[in-house]
Design a protein around this motif. Sequence first.
Motif, PDB file in Angstrom:
ATOM      1  N   GLU A   7       0.823  -1.208   0.000  1.00 47.48           N
ATOM      2  CA  GLU A   7       0.000   0.000   0.000  1.00 47.48           C
ATOM      3  C   GLU A   7       0.860   1.264   0.000  1.00 47.48           C
ATOM      4  O   GLU A   7       0.553   2.225  -0.714  1.00 47.48           O
ATOM      5  N   ILE A   8       1.933   1.261   0.783  1.00 47.38           N
ATOM      6  CA  ILE A   8       2.835   2.414   0.824  1.00 47.38           C
ATOM      7  C   ILE A   8       3.485   2.604  -0.545  1.00 47.38           C
ATOM      8  O   ILE A   8       3.573   3.726  -1.056  1.00 47.38           O
ATOM      9  N   ARG A   9       3.954   1.521  -1.147  1.00 47.12           N
ATOM     10  CA  ARG A   9       4.608   1.603  -2.460  1.00 47.12           C
ATOM     11  C   ARG A   9       3.654   2.126  -3.532  1.00 47.12           C
ATOM     12  O   ARG A   9       4.069   2.843  -4.436  1.00 47.12           O
ATOM     13  N   GLU A  10       2.378   1.795  -3.422  1.00 47.31           N
ATOM     14  CA  GLU A  10       1.399   2.326  -4.385  1.00 47.31           C
ATOM     15  C   GLU A  10       1.279   3.844  -4.270  1.00 47.31           C
ATOM     16  O   GLU A  10       1.002   4.525  -5.245  1.00 47.31           O
ATOM     17  N   LEU A  11       1.538   4.380  -3.084  1.00 46.02           N
ATOM     18  CA  LEU A  11       1.459   5.822  -2.867  1.00 46.02           C
ATOM     19  C   LEU A  11       2.745   6.548  -3.249  1.00 46.02           C
ATOM     20  O   LEU A  11       2.686   7.662  -3.779  1.00 46.02           O
ATOM     21  N   VAL A  12       3.909   5.941  -2.977  1.00 37.79           N
ATOM     22  CA  VAL A  12       5.180   6.659  -3.165  1.00 37.79           C
ATOM     23  C   VAL A  12       6.018   6.133  -4.329  1.00 37.79           C
ATOM     24  O   VAL A  12       7.073   6.686  -4.619  1.00 37.79           O
ATOM     25  N   GLY A  13       5.574   5.092  -4.975  1.00 35.36           N
ATOM     26  CA  GLY A  13       6.357   4.543  -6.085  1.00 35.36           C
ATOM     27  C   GLY A  13       7.680   3.977  -5.590  1.00 35.36           C
ATOM     28  O   GLY A  13       7.739   3.298  -4.560  1.00 35.36           O
ATOM     29  N   HIS A  14       8.755   4.294  -6.312  1.00 34.16           N
ATOM     30  CA  HIS A  14      10.077   3.736  -5.991  1.00 34.16           C
ATOM     31  C   HIS A  14      10.925   4.652  -5.099  1.00 34.16           C
ATOM     32  O   HIS A  14      12.115   4.400  -4.915  1.00 34.16           O
ATOM     33  N   LYS A  15      10.337   5.706  -4.554  1.00 32.64           N
ATOM     34  CA  LYS A  15      11.100   6.617  -3.679  1.00 32.64           C
ATOM     35  C   LYS A  15      11.742   5.825  -2.547  1.00 32.64           C
ATOM     36  O   LYS A  15      11.169   4.870  -2.040  1.00 32.64           O
ATOM     37  N   ASP A  40      13.123 -12.575  -5.780  1.00 32.72           N
ATOM     38  CA  ASP A  40      13.212 -11.238  -6.381  1.00 32.72           C
ATOM     39  C   ASP A  40      14.609 -10.883  -6.864  1.00 32.72           C
ATOM     40  O   ASP A  40      14.773 -10.285  -7.915  1.00 32.72           O
ATOM     41  N   THR A  41      15.635 -11.255  -6.114  1.00 27.19           N
ATOM     42  CA  THR A  41      17.005 -10.853  -6.449  1.00 27.19           C
ATOM     43  C   THR A  41      17.899 -12.028  -6.853  1.00 27.19           C
ATOM     44  O   THR A  41      19.012 -11.820  -7.305  1.00 27.19           O
ATOM     45  N   HIS A  42      17.425 -13.240  -6.633  1.00 23.10           N
ATOM     46  CA  HIS A  42      18.168 -14.466  -6.961  1.00 23.10           C
ATOM     47  C   HIS A  42      19.516 -14.546  -6.250  1.00 23.10           C
ATOM     48  O   HIS A  42      20.493 -15.046  -6.796  1.00 23.10           O
ATOM     49  N   ASN A  43      19.543 -14.039  -5.020  1.00 30.60           N
ATOM     50  CA  ASN A  43      20.685 -14.264  -4.142  1.00 30.60           C
ATOM     51  C   ASN A  43      20.145 -14.668  -2.779  1.00 30.60           C
ATOM     52  O   ASN A  43      18.946 -14.806  -2.607  1.00 30.60           O
ATOM     53  N   PHE A  86      21.936   0.134   2.100  1.00 30.31           N
ATOM     54  CA  PHE A  86      20.785   0.391   1.254  1.00 30.31           C
ATOM     55  C   PHE A  86      20.626  -0.768   0.284  1.00 30.31           C
ATOM     56  O   PHE A  86      21.598  -1.410  -0.093  1.00 30.31           O
ATOM     57  N   THR A  87      19.395  -1.004  -0.131  1.00 31.54           N
ATOM     58  CA  THR A  87      19.127  -2.067  -1.095  1.00 31.54           C
ATOM     59  C   THR A  87      18.274  -1.494  -2.210  1.00 31.54           C
ATOM     60  O   THR A  87      17.274  -0.824  -1.952  1.00 31.54           O
ATOM     61  N   LYS A  88      18.701  -1.750  -3.454  1.00 36.31           N
ATOM     62  CA  LYS A  88      17.877  -1.422  -4.612  1.00 36.31           C
ATOM     63  C   LYS A  88      17.434  -2.744  -5.216  1.00 36.31           C
ATOM     64  O   LYS A  88      18.247  -3.572  -5.607  1.00 36.31           O
ATOM     65  N   TYR A  89      16.131  -2.932  -5.267  1.00 31.41           N
ATOM     66  CA  TYR A  89      15.547  -4.166  -5.767  1.00 31.41           C
ATOM     67  C   TYR A  89      15.392  -4.100  -7.288  1.00 31.41           C
ATOM     68  O   TYR A  89      15.338  -3.008  -7.868  1.00 31.41           O
ATOM     69  N   PRO A  90      15.319  -5.254  -7.927  1.00 37.67           N
ATOM     70  CA  PRO A  90      15.187  -5.281  -9.388  1.00 37.67           C
ATOM     71  C   PRO A  90      13.996  -4.476  -9.929  1.00 37.67           C
ATOM     72  O   PRO A  90      14.052  -3.960 -11.042  1.00 37.67           O
ATOM     73  N   ASN A  91      12.937  -4.321  -9.128  1.00 37.49           N
ATOM     74  CA  ASN A  91      11.763  -3.561  -9.588  1.00 37.49           C
ATOM     75  C   ASN A  91      11.938  -2.056  -9.437  1.00 37.49           C
ATOM     76  O   ASN A  91      11.041  -1.289  -9.769  1.00 37.49           O
ATOM     77  N   GLY A  92      13.104  -1.606  -8.891  1.00 40.38           N
ATOM     78  CA  GLY A  92      13.386  -0.181  -8.726  1.00 40.38           C
ATOM     79  C   GLY A  92      13.160   0.354  -7.333  1.00 40.38           C
ATOM     80  O   GLY A  92      13.541   1.488  -7.033  1.00 40.38           O
ATOM     81  N   ASP A  93      12.550  -0.417  -6.435  1.00 40.44           N
ATOM     82  CA  ASP A  93      12.363   0.025  -5.060  1.00 40.44           C
ATOM     83  C   ASP A  93      13.715   0.180  -4.379  1.00 40.44           C
ATOM     84  O   ASP A  93      14.621  -0.643  -4.574  1.00 40.44           O
TER      85      ASP A  93
END
Length: 151
Positions: A7-15, A40-43, A86-93
């Motif tokens: 729900e939070i991601r739907e509001l803020v996108g990849h911020k 998601d990351t295959h590790n 910090f972590t950047k996920y493949p979907n851009g989050d």
Amino acid sequence: MANYIKEIRELVGHKPLILNAAAGVVTNDQHEVLLNLRTDTHNWSLPGGYLEYGETFDQAMVREYKEDAGLDVELVKSLGIFDQGFTKYPNGDVTQVISQLYLVKPVGGHTLETATDETLDLKYFPLNDLPPLLNQQTTDMLAAVQAYFGD
């Protein structure tokens, strides 16, 4: 409130977000640690995940361990809070995660034998021979586990 992060991601996108998580350590008799191969990351990472709204670290750890590994666990000891990295996920989050790490022991269930939407595989690894890990925080948490066991 289930699916709080979604729900939070739907509001803020990849911020970038600061999120709270709980992770757990199960070891075998050789002090090898159980890790899950992420979809998601295959590790590899420790079973665990983000808190849902209103949930405690303890409650999240028990729930997430069941989801990620198939095991019912009991919390044995807190091994610390980890807040660096910090972590950047493949979907851009992008996230900075504040993680509570626990030593836990299985009290029921059984390790997953088939892939799920979050876990591709589960395997025990020696602390001195780890596979590619999710992020620096996972590396730091496993270093704390190694120090705890004096390996």
